[in-house]
Design a protein around this motif. Structure first.
Motif, mmCIF file in Angstrom:
data_model
loop_
_atom_site.group_PDB
_atom_site.id
_atom_site.type_symbol
_atom_site.label_atom_id
_atom_site.label_comp_id
_atom_site.label_asym_id
_atom_site.label_seq_id
_atom_site.Cartn_x
_atom_site.Cartn_y
_atom_site.Cartn_z
ATOM 1 N N SER A 18 38.458 33.783 56.678
ATOM 2 C CA SER A 18 37.563 34.407 55.708
ATOM 3 C C SER A 18 38.322 35.195 54.651
ATOM 4 O O SER A 18 37.814 35.400 53.553
ATOM 5 N N GLY A 19 39.540 35.640 54.957
ATOM 6 C CA GLY A 19 40.340 36.366 53.972
ATOM 7 C C GLY A 19 40.660 35.517 52.758
ATOM 8 O O GLY A 19 40.618 35.996 51.628
ATOM 9 N N VAL A 20 40.955 34.250 52.971
ATOM 10 C CA VAL A 20 41.256 33.339 51.857
ATOM 11 C C VAL A 20 40.003 33.131 51.011
ATOM 12 O O VAL A 20 40.048 33.207 49.778
ATOM 13 N N LEU A 21 38.877 32.907 51.669
ATOM 14 C CA LEU A 21 37.616 32.705 50.949
ATOM 15 C C LEU A 21 37.234 33.955 50.159
ATOM 16 O O LEU A 21 36.862 33.872 48.986
ATOM 17 N N LEU A 22 37.332 35.126 50.781
ATOM 18 C CA LEU A 22 36.997 36.372 50.092
ATOM 19 C C LEU A 22 37.935 36.624 48.920
ATOM 20 O O LEU A 22 37.510 37.116 47.870
ATOM 21 N N TYR A 23 39.212 36.316 49.077
ATOM 22 C CA TYR A 23 40.176 36.498 47.988
ATOM 23 C C TYR A 23 39.819 35.587 46.811
ATOM 24 O O TYR A 23 39.827 36.022 45.660
ATOM 25 N N LEU A 24 39.500 34.329 47.084
ATOM 26 C CA LEU A 24 39.132 33.400 46.010
ATOM 27 C C LEU A 24 37.859 33.832 45.295
ATOM 28 O O LEU A 24 37.771 33.768 44.068
ATOM 29 N N VAL A 25 36.875 34.282 46.063
ATOM 30 C CA VAL A 25 35.640 34.783 45.458
ATOM 31 C C VAL A 25 35.936 36.006 44.597
ATOM 32 O O VAL A 25 35.433 36.130 43.481
ATOM 33 N N GLY A 26 36.764 36.915 45.110
ATOM 34 C CA GLY A 26 37.149 38.096 44.339
ATOM 35 C C GLY A 26 37.861 37.727 43.055
ATOM 36 O O GLY A 26 37.615 38.301 41.994
ATOM 37 N N TRP A 27 38.756 36.744 43.118
ATOM 38 C CA TRP A 27 39.478 36.309 41.928
ATOM 39 C C TRP A 27 38.515 35.723 40.893
ATOM 40 O O TRP A 27 38.697 35.905 39.696
ATOM 41 N N LEU A 28 37.484 35.026 41.351
ATOM 42 C CA LEU A 28 36.532 34.414 40.427
ATOM 43 C C LEU A 28 35.575 35.425 39.801
ATOM 44 O O LEU A 28 35.250 35.315 38.619
ATOM 45 N N VAL A 29 35.108 36.410 40.566
ATOM 46 C CA VAL A 29 34.030 37.274 40.076
ATOM 47 C C VAL A 29 34.475 38.658 39.608
ATOM 48 O O VAL A 29 33.718 39.332 38.921
ATOM 49 N N ILE A 30 35.672 39.106 39.948
ATOM 50 C CA ILE A 30 36.139 40.424 39.511
ATOM 51 C C ILE A 30 36.964 40.248 38.241
ATOM 52 O O ILE A 30 37.968 39.538 38.245
ATOM 53 N N PRO A 31 36.562 40.890 37.147
ATOM 54 C CA PRO A 31 37.340 40.759 35.915
ATOM 55 C C PRO A 31 38.692 41.453 36.028
ATOM 56 O O PRO A 31 38.845 42.421 36.773
ATOM 57 N N GLU A 32 39.663 40.971 35.275
ATOM 58 C CA GLU A 32 40.993 41.575 35.251
ATOM 59 C C GLU A 32 40.969 42.804 34.346
ATOM 60 O O GLU A 32 40.151 42.897 33.428
ATOM 61 N N GLN A 33 41.866 43.751 34.601
ATOM 62 C CA GLN A 33 41.963 44.930 33.741
ATOM 63 C C GLN A 33 42.192 44.489 32.307
ATOM 64 O O GLN A 33 43.005 43.612 32.028
ATOM 65 N N GLY A 34 41.443 45.091 31.394
ATOM 66 C CA GLY A 34 41.568 44.741 29.981
ATOM 67 C C GLY A 34 40.630 43.634 29.546
ATOM 68 O O GLY A 34 40.576 43.299 28.370
ATOM 69 N N HIS A 35 39.901 43.040 30.478
ATOM 70 C CA HIS A 35 38.944 41.978 30.160
ATOM 71 C C HIS A 35 37.545 42.420 30.550
ATOM 72 O O HIS A 35 37.360 43.174 31.496
ATOM 73 N N GLN A 36 36.571 41.944 29.812
ATOM 74 C CA GLN A 36 35.179 42.273 30.116
ATOM 75 C C GLN A 36 34.523 41.233 31.021
ATOM 76 O O GLN A 36 33.550 41.533 31.689
ATOM 77 N N GLN A 37 35.043 40.010 31.017
ATOM 78 C CA GLN A 37 34.435 38.936 31.791
ATOM 79 C C GLN A 37 35.376 38.458 32.884
ATOM 80 O O GLN A 37 36.597 38.462 32.723
ATOM 81 N N SER A 38 34.781 38.021 33.987
ATOM 82 C CA SER A 38 35.569 37.432 35.064
ATOM 83 C C SER A 38 35.870 35.977 34.731
ATOM 84 O O SER A 38 35.371 35.424 33.748
ATOM 85 N N VAL A 39 36.672 35.359 35.564
ATOM 86 C CA VAL A 39 37.001 33.939 35.375
ATOM 87 C C VAL A 39 35.729 33.102 35.444
ATOM 88 O O VAL A 39 35.510 32.209 34.614
ATOM 89 N N ALA A 40 34.850 33.403 36.394
ATOM 90 C CA ALA A 40 33.606 32.644 36.540
ATOM 91 C C ALA A 40 32.720 32.801 35.308
ATOM 92 O O ALA A 40 32.121 31.835 34.838
ATOM 93 N N GLU A 41 32.629 34.021 34.756
ATOM 94 C CA GLU A 41 31.814 34.234 33.561
ATOM 95 C C GLU A 41 32.378 33.491 32.362
ATOM 96 O O GLU A 41 31.626 32.956 31.548
ATOM 97 N N ARG A 42 33.709 33.452 32.240
ATOM 98 C CA ARG A 42 34.314 32.734 31.113
ATOM 99 C C ARG A 42 34.056 31.245 31.210
ATOM 100 O O ARG A 42 33.906 30.570 30.200
ATOM 101 N N VAL A 43 34.005 30.705 32.430
ATOM 102 C CA VAL A 43 33.763 29.273 32.601
ATOM 103 C C VAL A 43 32.284 28.947 32.402
ATOM 104 O O VAL A 43 31.938 27.983 31.728
ATOM 105 N N LEU A 44 31.412 29.785 32.967
ATOM 106 C CA LEU A 44 29.982 29.491 32.919
ATOM 107 C C LEU A 44 29.326 29.883 31.603
ATOM 108 O O LEU A 44 28.335 29.285 31.205
#
Length: 116
Positions: free
Chosen positions: A65-91
């Motif tokens: 579950s750690g791998v799954l949670l990390y991937l979900v976090g990477w997709l939905v949590i925006p990076e510092q300095g950005h307003q949108q997450s990776v998922a928001e930029r794609v969708l």
């Protein structure tokens, strides 16, 4: 004693993460090993990033579950300095900025209809 930012967090007591102004959760752009998820979560919770990384590895080893949670976090949590997450930029892609060429309109390159 060392001058670590974690020393000041520890001296603020257990209610410190909830006190003060709203702090958005962001992936870390400075304290990262892969995508900055553990570093950003550690900054948000005001704990040592090693603790969060160890927890993620333990969750990854025991059940995956750690791998799954990390991937979900990477997709939905925006990076510092950005307003949108990776998922928001794609969708929800942003329209091109002013001055950039616009995509061709529908029917571009086709012959105009003949008038009788």
């Amino acid at each position: 004693m060392t001058n670590s930012p974690y020393d000041t967090y520890a001296s603020q007591g257990p209610a410190a993460p909830l006190a003060g102004p709203y702090r958005p959760l962001r992936r870390s752009s400075t304290d990262r090993v892969l995508g900055g998820v553990c570093g950003g979560l550690a900054e948000y919770l005001r704990v040592d990033p090693v603790v969060v990384r160890i927890l993620a590895v333990v969750l990854a080893v025991f059940g995956g579950s750690g791998v799954l949670l990390y991937l979900v976090g990477w997709l939905v949590i925006p990076e510092q300095g950005h307003q949108q997450s990776v998922a928001e930029r794609v969708l929800r892609p942003q329209p091109p900025a002013a001055g950039y060429p616009q995509p061709p309109a529908a029917g571009y390159g086709q012959e105009p209809p003949q008038q009788a």
